[in-house]
Design a protein around this motif. Structure first.
Motif: not given
Length: 438
Positions: A376-383, A390-396
């Motif tokens: 339930n914890d959001k680690l990061g997000e990206g656009a 967007a998935r790679v930017k969120a992981a970064i």
């Protein structure tokens, strides 16, 4: 109506006393004469063309005028301040010296202005500050150049920068820590720091140069200060076959920035650059090293004359106060894989990418917002313009939020315990290390 010269007027007012004394006053003439200089200060009889403040008149055998006579003179008959004598008036041994003699530091207006501009304490004499401006390429004698002071200053700067970064960002990977240290205390950074102090350099070193100018030779590079690190036994093979050296070996063997210690390669690079004699690249490299050594030498001079606390405060004010965006130093090759390994090591739930919002899916400029969740914890997000981007930017962004954890800007460092009446030490956070096996 006669027009007044304001520049002459201000020069006379600087020389005048608060209350003018007439010639007919009962004060004896000997009491109004300017005090004689000490024997250690040489007297100059020449005058300077321009100055920000008028210098007091120095009585000589041919000049017995009193201060009261200066006040009563007309404004047109002004007295010019003192400057360095021209080259033809200097003694023969002065021009043959590789650097100015130490006693001339007391006459330099540039040096006094630099001392005041940096708010240096009175305990730091002008002679030592003048020595900090003499590079080893200008004067090879270590008793008159700044090589020893620069070595002490380099040790202090690297120590305080390293403890500051390790305590403020305890999760930084070692390669990012090396890059951050070079960003704070590297030669290019210290070159800009010394430039921001208003230090100017002389065209060529010599005994007739103003001691307030930085002196280095563009014909010979000189001996660099002794650095830290070990020379690898397999260095020839690394240079020939381009062997890879890992993070562990960089920590143990290499210098403070994780770079291989190779004196022969440094001499070869300087020899190649010297073929472009007085070229832009060659001159820039010599000037960068000379200015960096000057900044280090000023810190070393502070430590030698004033002490550890003043040197630490000077480093914090002029080096650690500079803004460095550490988040821009990261360059991830496989961020999604590294995030999976991080979650597995920390016993987090496996990361899952979820689409949070989107717009213009069928247009030329779509935008997708993806979030990375662990349970339930959001680690990061990206656009990004695509789901994968967007998935790679969120992981970064999730990795950066982990590595850039900081207990605060004003975190305590181990050197704080060296001061008197220090509070009891509270252990800082120590991370278990970075993700290995990328």
């Amino acid at each position: 109506m006669k027009r007044l010269r304001l520049d002459r007027l201000t020069g006379q007012l600087l020389l005048a006393r608060p209350r003018a004394v007439s010639r007919s006053a009962s004060v004896p003439r000997t009491a109004l004469r300017a005090p004689a200089l000490p024997l250690s200060v040489p007297r100059c009889t020449a005058v300077r063309s321009q100055s920000t403040a008028a210098a007091p008149s120095i009585p000589t055998e041919n000049n017995t005028e009193t201060t009261s006579s200066i006040v009563e003179d007309d404004f047109d008959d002004h007295t010019d301040p003192v400057r360095f004598p021209p080259l033809e008036e200097l003694p023969p041994h002065a021009t043959s010296m590789p650097s100015p003699p130490p006693h001339r530091a007391l006459e330099s207006a540039k040096l006094a202005a630099l001392h005041a501009r940096l708010a240096l304490p009175i305990k730091l004499p002008l002679q030592t500050l003048a020595r900090a401006l003499v590079d080893a390429s200008a004067d090879p004698n270590p008793a008159f150049n700044n090589s020893t002071l620069a070595f002490v200053g380099q040790s202090l700067i690297h120590y305080h920068v390293a403890e500051y970064l390790m305590c403020r960002y305890p999760r930084l990977p070692m390669d990012i820590l090396f890059a951050a240290m070079k960003g704070y205390a590297g030669p290019a950074t210290l070159h800009h720091v010394a430039r921001s102090w208003g230090i100017e350099h002389a065209a060529a070193p010599g005994g007739e140069v103003d001691p307030g100018l930085l002196q280095f030779s563009m014909e010979k590079p000189g001996d660099a200060i002794t650095g830290f690190g070990y020379r690898r036994s397999e260095l020839d093979g690394m240079r020939k076959y381009k062997w890879r050296h890992g993070i562990n070996s960089r920590v143990v063997f290499d210098d403070d920035f994780g770079e291989v210690v190779d004196p022969e390669a440094d001499k070869e690079n300087l020899r190649k650059r010297s073929n472009l004699q007085y070229g832009d690249e060659y001159t820039r490299s010599l000037a960068e090293r000379a200015y960096a050594n000057c900044a280090r030498a000023v810190v070393g001079a502070l430590y030698a004359h004033v002490g550890r606390e003043q040197a630490k405060a000077f480093i914090r004010a002029h080096i650690l106060s500079r803004h460095l965006d550490v988040s821009q130093l990261f360059a991830f090759k496989k961020p999604v894989r590294e995030l999976n390994m991080l979650c597995a090591r920390e016993d987090f739930e496996p990361p899952v990418a979820r689409l949070l919002s989107e717009t213009g899916r069928l247009s030329r400029t779509p935008v997708f917002v993806v979030g990375i969740f662990s349970g339930n914890d959001k680690l990061g997000e990206g656009a990004g313009p695509s789901l994968e981007h967007a998935r790679v930017k969120a992981a970064i962004n999730a990795l950066k939020s982990w590595y850039l954890y900081s207990p605060g800007e004003h975190v305590r460092v181990p050197s704080d315990m060296l001061s008197e009446n220090a509070k009891p030490w509270e252990p800082v956070y120590i991370d278990m290390g970075e993700i290995v096996g990328r």
